[in-house]
Design an enzyme around this catalytic site. Structure first.
Site, PDB file in Angstrom:
ATOM      1  N   HIS A   1      -5.752   3.517  -1.509  1.00 20.86           N
ATOM      2  CA  HIS A   1      -7.096   3.817  -1.003  1.00 20.86           C
ATOM      3  C   HIS A   1      -7.476   5.211  -1.492  1.00 20.86           C
ATOM      4  O   HIS A   1      -6.894   6.205  -1.056  1.00 20.86           O
ATOM      5  CB  HIS A   1      -7.068   3.762   0.534  1.00 20.86           C
ATOM      6  CG  HIS A   1      -8.405   3.942   1.179  1.00 20.86           C
ATOM      7  ND1 HIS A   1      -8.604   3.800   2.534  1.00 20.86           N
ATOM      8  CD2 HIS A   1      -9.626   4.249   0.675  1.00 20.86           C
ATOM      9  CE1 HIS A   1      -9.875   4.018   2.828  1.00 20.86           C
ATOM     10  NE2 HIS A   1     -10.518   4.304   1.716  1.00 20.86           N
TER      11      HIS A   1
ATOM     12  N   ARG B  12      -7.291  12.589   0.930  1.00 23.04           N
ATOM     13  CA  ARG B  12      -6.226  13.073   1.808  1.00 23.04           C
ATOM     14  C   ARG B  12      -4.850  12.591   1.374  1.00 23.04           C
ATOM     15  O   ARG B  12      -3.846  13.180   1.732  1.00 23.04           O
ATOM     16  CB  ARG B  12      -6.495  12.679   3.261  1.00 23.04           C
ATOM     17  CG  ARG B  12      -6.393  11.206   3.514  1.00 23.04           C
ATOM     18  CD  ARG B  12      -6.530  10.885   4.978  1.00 23.04           C
ATOM     19  NE  ARG B  12      -7.887  11.082   5.456  1.00 23.04           N
ATOM     20  CZ  ARG B  12      -8.360  10.479   6.548  1.00 23.04           C
ATOM     21  NH1 ARG B  12      -7.583   9.699   7.266  1.00 23.04           N
ATOM     22  NH2 ARG B  12      -9.602  10.665   6.919  1.00 23.04           N
TER      23      ARG B  12
ATOM     24  N   ASN C 221       0.852  -1.184   0.000  1.00 24.72           N
ATOM     25  CA  ASN C 221       0.000   0.000   0.000  1.00 24.72           C
ATOM     26  C   ASN C 221       0.899   1.250   0.000  1.00 24.72           C
ATOM     27  O   ASN C 221       1.711   1.426   0.914  1.00 24.72           O
ATOM     28  CB  ASN C 221      -0.889  -0.044   1.254  1.00 24.72           C
ATOM     29  CG  ASN C 221      -1.811   1.141   1.347  1.00 24.72           C
ATOM     30  OD1 ASN C 221      -1.401   2.275   1.103  1.00 24.72           O
ATOM     31  ND2 ASN C 221      -3.057   0.901   1.700  1.00 24.72           N
TER      32      ASN C 221
ATOM     33  N   ARG D 291      -9.697   7.873  -1.048  1.00 23.83           N
ATOM     34  CA  ARG D 291     -10.687   8.299  -0.045  1.00 23.83           C
ATOM     35  C   ARG D 291     -11.548   9.442  -0.568  1.00 23.83           C
ATOM     36  O   ARG D 291     -11.114  10.217  -1.411  1.00 23.83           O
ATOM     37  CB  ARG D 291      -9.962   8.782   1.222  1.00 23.83           C
ATOM     38  CG  ARG D 291      -9.469   7.668   2.107  1.00 23.83           C
ATOM     39  CD  ARG D 291      -8.796   8.240   3.341  1.00 23.83           C
ATOM     40  NE  ARG D 291      -8.523   7.192   4.312  1.00 23.83           N
ATOM     41  CZ  ARG D 291      -9.354   6.844   5.298  1.00 23.83           C
ATOM     42  NH1 ARG D 291     -10.488   7.489   5.458  1.00 23.83           N
ATOM     43  NH2 ARG D 291      -9.036   5.883   6.118  1.00 23.83           N
TER      44      ARG D 291
ATOM     45  N   HIS E 108      -3.631  -4.818   7.803  1.00 22.14           N
ATOM     46  CA  HIS E 108      -3.713  -3.704   8.754  1.00 22.14           C
ATOM     47  C   HIS E 108      -2.812  -3.965   9.948  1.00 22.14           C
ATOM     48  O   HIS E 108      -2.973  -4.959  10.637  1.00 22.14           O
ATOM     49  CB  HIS E 108      -5.135  -3.408   9.237  1.00 22.14           C
ATOM     50  CG  HIS E 108      -5.309  -1.940   9.454  1.00 22.14           C
ATOM     51  ND1 HIS E 108      -4.820  -1.303  10.556  1.00 22.14           N
ATOM     52  CD2 HIS E 108      -5.831  -0.978   8.666  1.00 22.14           C
ATOM     53  CE1 HIS E 108      -5.058  -0.014  10.443  1.00 22.14           C
ATOM     54  NE2 HIS E 108      -5.664   0.215   9.295  1.00 22.14           N
TER      55      HIS E 108
ATOM     56  N   GLU F 276      -8.597   0.183  -2.842  1.00 22.08           N
ATOM     57  CA  GLU F 276      -9.381   0.180  -1.595  1.00 22.08           C
ATOM     58  C   GLU F 276     -10.370   1.319  -1.689  1.00 22.08           C
ATOM     59  O   GLU F 276      -9.993   2.433  -2.079  1.00 22.08           O
ATOM     60  CB  GLU F 276      -8.440   0.482  -0.435  1.00 22.08           C
ATOM     61  CG  GLU F 276      -8.242  -0.631   0.517  1.00 22.08           C
ATOM     62  CD  GLU F 276      -7.413  -0.147   1.686  1.00 22.08           C
ATOM     63  OE1 GLU F 276      -7.853   0.746   2.423  1.00 22.08           O
ATOM     64  OE2 GLU F 276      -6.323  -0.678   1.845  1.00 22.08           O
TER      65      GLU F 276
ATOM     66  N   THR G 218      -8.170   3.281   8.393  1.00 23.89           N
ATOM     67  CA  THR G 218      -9.356   2.422   8.502  1.00 23.89           C
ATOM     68  C   THR G 218      -9.339   1.744   9.874  1.00 23.89           C
ATOM     69  O   THR G 218      -8.340   1.149  10.259  1.00 23.89           O
ATOM     70  CB  THR G 218      -9.332   1.364   7.384  1.00 23.89           C
ATOM     71  OG1 THR G 218      -9.022   2.023   6.153  1.00 23.89           O
ATOM     72  CG2 THR G 218     -10.669   0.665   7.262  1.00 23.89           C
TER      73      THR G 218
ATOM     74  N   GLU H 180     -10.937  -9.654   3.015  1.00 25.32           N
ATOM     75  CA  GLU H 180      -9.659  -9.276   3.617  1.00 25.32           C
ATOM     76  C   GLU H 180      -9.893  -9.238   5.116  1.00 25.32           C
ATOM     77  O   GLU H 180     -10.755  -8.496   5.606  1.00 25.32           O
ATOM     78  CB  GLU H 180      -9.154  -7.917   3.115  1.00 25.32           C
ATOM     79  CG  GLU H 180      -7.813  -7.567   3.779  1.00 25.32           C
ATOM     80  CD  GLU H 180      -7.183  -6.267   3.292  1.00 25.32           C
ATOM     81  OE1 GLU H 180      -7.351  -5.920   2.098  1.00 25.32           O
ATOM     82  OE2 GLU H 180      -6.519  -5.614   4.118  1.00 25.32           O
TER      83      GLU H 180
ATOM     84  N   HIS I  22       0.919   6.245   1.875  1.00 20.61           N
ATOM     85  CA  HIS I  22       1.656   7.223   2.685  1.00 20.61           C
ATOM     86  C   HIS I  22       2.796   7.911   1.944  1.00 20.61           C
ATOM     87  O   HIS I  22       3.325   8.913   2.424  1.00 20.61           O
ATOM     88  CB  HIS I  22       2.106   6.593   3.996  1.00 20.61           C
ATOM     89  CG  HIS I  22       0.921   6.324   4.884  1.00 20.61           C
ATOM     90  ND1 HIS I  22      -0.043   7.286   5.112  1.00 20.61           N
ATOM     91  CD2 HIS I  22       0.506   5.221   5.532  1.00 20.61           C
ATOM     92  CE1 HIS I  22      -0.985   6.776   5.888  1.00 20.61           C
ATOM     93  NE2 HIS I  22      -0.686   5.516   6.141  1.00 20.61           N
TER      94      HIS I  22
HETATM   95  N1  PXP Z   1      -5.777  -3.250   4.407  1.00 20.78           N
HETATM   96  C1  PXP Z   1      -6.707  -2.290   4.535  1.00 20.78           C
HETATM   97  C2  PXP Z   1      -8.115  -2.619   4.195  1.00 20.78           C
HETATM   98  C3  PXP Z   1      -6.355  -0.995   4.964  1.00 20.78           C
HETATM   99  O1  PXP Z   1      -7.304  -0.046   5.092  1.00 20.78           O
HETATM  100  C4  PXP Z   1      -5.003  -0.708   5.229  1.00 20.78           C
HETATM  101  C5  PXP Z   1      -4.600   0.682   5.631  1.00 20.78           C
HETATM  102  O2  PXP Z   1      -4.773   1.543   4.569  1.00 20.78           O
HETATM  103  C6  PXP Z   1      -4.067  -1.740   5.070  1.00 20.78           C
HETATM  104  C7  PXP Z   1      -4.485  -3.008   4.683  1.00 20.78           C
HETATM  105  C8  PXP Z   1      -2.613  -1.520   5.330  1.00 20.78           C
HETATM  106  O3  PXP Z   1      -2.447  -1.247   6.701  1.00 20.78           O
HETATM  107  P1  PXP Z   1      -1.050  -0.748   7.243  1.00 20.78           P
HETATM  108  O4  PXP Z   1      -0.797   0.596   6.624  1.00 20.78           O
HETATM  109  O5  PXP Z   1      -1.240  -0.685   8.720  1.00 20.78           O
HETATM  110  O6  PXP Z   1      -0.034  -1.761   6.812  1.00 20.78           O
END
Ligand code: PXP
Length: 238
Positions: free
Chosen positions: A42, A48, A6, A44, A190, A69, A100, A150, A9
């Protein structure tokens, strides 16, 4: 177990200066070069971090698999159908949350999620539902035609005692097995990081993990020395 990265960030950092760098698209290419099996972003409602330009460019350039996402809203479903990710992962979305916070209740949103899955399927987009490791939510996901679930691993990641962690891992393992028996693909994500990932390798039913924050945080730290050295050399030696 596949690894999806992901890159949200990277966009958070870019947007902090409202400029162009670092670019999440470049980060996605670097992640693929390093062996990532897929890229997750994601989009949003409040934009953001990731924006529409990022999603459309990612669709053009990534060679692995795009997992979008998204909340099940009319605006984002329309964008998903236009862009055509391989997978859409439906998450609950709250404006004030930092990230999330938990899984979506499939049971409480049967009609919305059924319509969302049907619409995305028309465009040959597979659908994953981000849920808590609960049997009733998994059954409901299968009934309405989801392709994947997931499993939310954030509770596991935040457990303090080993006993709590063991119990939560057991819930995740049971959920993964149950979902597999129903023919669902099983992703998890997550809060996964360089410490807690090891134990997940034992759960053979998990097809893919989705990891963002820990990898971006590590990337900044392992890159810091090189970045400083390069600037110092430029200043000293031109
Ligand atoms: N899966 C989902 C559905 C999420 O919302 C997120 C965070 O955006 C992640 C995985 C990845 O989580 P993390 O950034 O804590 O690794």
């Amino acid at each position: 177990m596949r690894l999806a990265i992901n890159v949200d960030h990277i966009a958070t950092l870019r947007n902090a200066r409202k400029e162009f760098l670092p670019d999440p698209v470049a980060a996605a290419i670097a992640a693929e070069n390093a062996g990532a099996d897929g890229i997750v972003v994601h989009l949003r409602e409040d934009r953001r971090h990731i924006n529409e330009r990022d999603v459309r460019l990612l669709r053009e350039v990534i060679q692995t698999k795009l997992d979008l996402e998204m909340a099940a809203t009319e605006e984002i479903i329309k964008i998903a159908c236009e862009v055509g990710p391989e997978l859409a992962t439906i998450v609950p979305e709250k404006r004030l949350e930092l990230t999330t916070e938990g899984g979506i209740s499939v049971i409480d949103n049967i009609s919305l999620l059924t319509d969302t899955i049907n619409e995305l399927h028309k465009y040959e987009i597979e659908v994953s539902l981000f849920i808590e490791p609960e049997i009733s939510q998994i059954d409901a996901s299968a009934e309405i035609g989801a392709d994947f679930i997931e499993i939310h691993t954030g509770i596991f990641a935040n457990c303090i005692s080993e006993e709590e962690q063991f119990d939560e891992l057991d819930r995740i393992r049971t959920a993964a097995r149950h979902a597999k028996k129903l023919g669902l693909g099983v992703n998890a994500g997550h809060g996964l990081n360089y410490q807690n990932i090891k134990i997940f390798r034992e759960i053979k039913e998990i097809d893919e993990v989705s990891i963002g924050h820990a990898i971006i945080a590590k990337a900044v730290m392992v890159g810091m020395e090189n970045a400083v050295r390069e600037m110092r050399d430029l200043i000293r030696f031109g």
